[in-house]
Design a protein around this motif. Structure first.
Motif, short mmCIF file in Angstrom:
data_model
loop_
_atom_site.label_atom_id
_atom_site.label_comp_id
_atom_site.label_asym_id
_atom_site.label_seq_id
_atom_site.Cartn_x
_atom_site.Cartn_y
_atom_site.Cartn_z
N GLN A 234 0.86 -1.37 0.22
CA GLN A 234 0.43 -0.38 -0.03
C GLN A 234 0.55 1.28 -0.43
O GLN A 234 0.94 2.37 -0.51
CB GLN A 234 -1.09 0.23 1.27
CG GLN A 234 -2.04 0.85 1.10
CD GLN A 234 -3.12 1.45 0.20
OE1 GLN A 234 -2.90 0.32 -0.06
NE2 GLN A 234 -3.77 2.56 -0.21
N ASP A 235 2.35 1.36 0.80
CA ASP A 235 3.05 2.56 0.60
C ASP A 235 4.75 2.18 0.47
O ASP A 235 5.23 1.30 1.36
CB ASP A 235 2.62 3.34 2.20
CG ASP A 235 3.46 4.08 2.41
OD1 ASP A 235 4.59 4.76 1.42
OD2 ASP A 235 3.22 5.10 3.54
N PRO A 236 4.99 1.74 -0.14
CA PRO A 236 6.40 1.30 -0.85
C PRO A 236 7.11 2.22 -0.31
O PRO A 236 8.19 2.34 0.26
CB PRO A 236 6.69 1.56 -2.17
CG PRO A 236 4.73 1.02 -2.98
CD PRO A 236 4.34 2.13 -1.76
N GLN A 237 6.95 3.32 0.06
CA GLN A 237 7.81 4.44 0.82
C GLN A 237 7.91 3.90 2.16
O GLN A 237 9.47 4.54 2.87
CB GLN A 237 7.01 5.94 0.87
CG GLN A 237 8.26 6.90 1.72
CD GLN A 237 7.57 8.36 1.33
OE1 GLN A 237 7.23 8.65 0.07
NE2 GLN A 237 8.19 8.97 1.57
N LEU A 238 7.43 3.28 3.53
CA LEU A 238 7.44 3.04 4.05
C LEU A 238 8.87 1.70 4.56
O LEU A 238 9.81 1.97 5.76
CB LEU A 238 6.43 1.87 5.30
CG LEU A 238 5.22 2.47 4.96
CD1 LEU A 238 4.39 0.94 5.35
CD2 LEU A 238 5.33 2.81 6.59
N GLN A 239 9.41 1.66 3.45
CA GLN A 239 10.54 0.39 3.15
C GLN A 239 11.69 1.18 3.73
O GLN A 239 12.57 0.81 3.82
CB GLN A 239 11.10 -0.15 1.65
CG GLN A 239 9.81 -1.05 1.91
CD GLN A 239 9.46 -1.53 0.11
OE1 GLN A 239 11.12 -2.77 0.17
NE2 GLN A 239 9.15 -1.92 -0.21
#
Length: 272
Positions: A234-239
């Motif tokens: 849902q939110d790839p920026q979390l990585q």
């Protein structure tokens, strides 16, 4: 509903014992007083391999006939291939299968129902599908038990400040649009509660929980991997924003230090 309900029989088997422990037994024990005398017919929606039937049948009087509804015929067929659950009187139940999409469910599909059940279903429905199911239940006038709908509340222990970001993303993933279907996610149970209440039915609810610890390492690990995968999808920026979070939690898993509480809501509705 095929993409949303694409679940493996292995996952259903891993979670079955914890589902059975978590479901609101007090709601189930209230059901016999709501049933007509004589044989009962239970329609189980989104039945999977029949875990609701295996849990509930021993709590209800017999004789019992179960009708398992699922879009995927291979899952409920496992219930036919396995041992038949026994009713409260020790008599095996009978089982029938119905294959079809729940979004097109009509009252005729539930004809003769004494009771309607579902487990872990409401959060993967759309508003249209939820309305269709409630309308069908209202039309046949059968008490309805809906268990283990996610609420979006998750507590990982030990606490980590980054948990809230992954929880928010996971809850958004539960509300995603799939092939034009806007999923209800954590709003599924409150919406269905409201629909039954607006129709004048009694509705009881119970907060139910999964307690995942190293006593169930397979379930805890599979749940956590699925939870974090969905959040990052849902939110790839979390990585990048929270680099190392997954590895940190997995190391805790490996050492037996991680646990989780996953909250659900169970509903029992019946006509006045």
């Amino acid at each position: 509903m095929s993409e949303v309900l694409e679940v493996s029989s292995d996952w259903l088997a891993v979670r079955e014992a914890e589902d059975a422990r978590a479901r609101a037994r007090a709601l189930a024990e209230a059901i016999p007083t709501l049933l007509p005398p004589g044989p009962i017919t239970v329609h189980d929606l989104g039945s999977g391999t029949g875990s609701m039937m295996r849990w509930l049948a021993p709590l209800l009087p017999g004789p019992q006939s179960w009708v398992l509804h699922d879009w995927n015929a291979t899952l409920p067929r496992r219930a036919l291939d396995g041992p038949r659950p026994l009713d409260r009187d020790g008599v095996p139940v009978s089982i029938d299968l119905r294959v079809g999409e729940l979004g097109s469910l009509e009252a005729a599909d539930l004809a003769g129902a004494s009771l309607v059940t579902a487990s872990a279903l409401l959060d993967v429905l759309t508003a249209h599908e939820a309305h269709a199911i409630v309308e069908a239940c209202l039309a046949v006038g059968a008490p309805t038990l809906l268990s283990l709908s996610v609420t979006g509340e998750v507590e990982l222990r030990p606490w980590d400040a980054r948990d809230k970001h992954f929880r928010t993303a996971f809850n958004a993933h539960q509300r995603r649009e799939v092939d034009g279907r806007q999923l209800l996610g954590r709003y599924g149970a409150p919406i269905v509660h409201g629909l039954f209440g607006h129709a004048g039915w009694h509705v009881r609810k119970a907060r139910t929980t999964w307690h995942l610890t190293d006593r169930e390492p397979d379930l805890l690990r599979e749940w956590f991997e699925g939870w974090i995968d969905a959040a990052e999808e849902q939110d790839p920026q979390l990585q990048s924003d929270h680099a190392g979070y997954r590895e940190h939690r997995q190391a805790q898993l490996d050492r037996g230090e991680l646990s989780a509480v996953v909250y659900h809501l169970d509903l029992l509705a019946w006509p006045r």
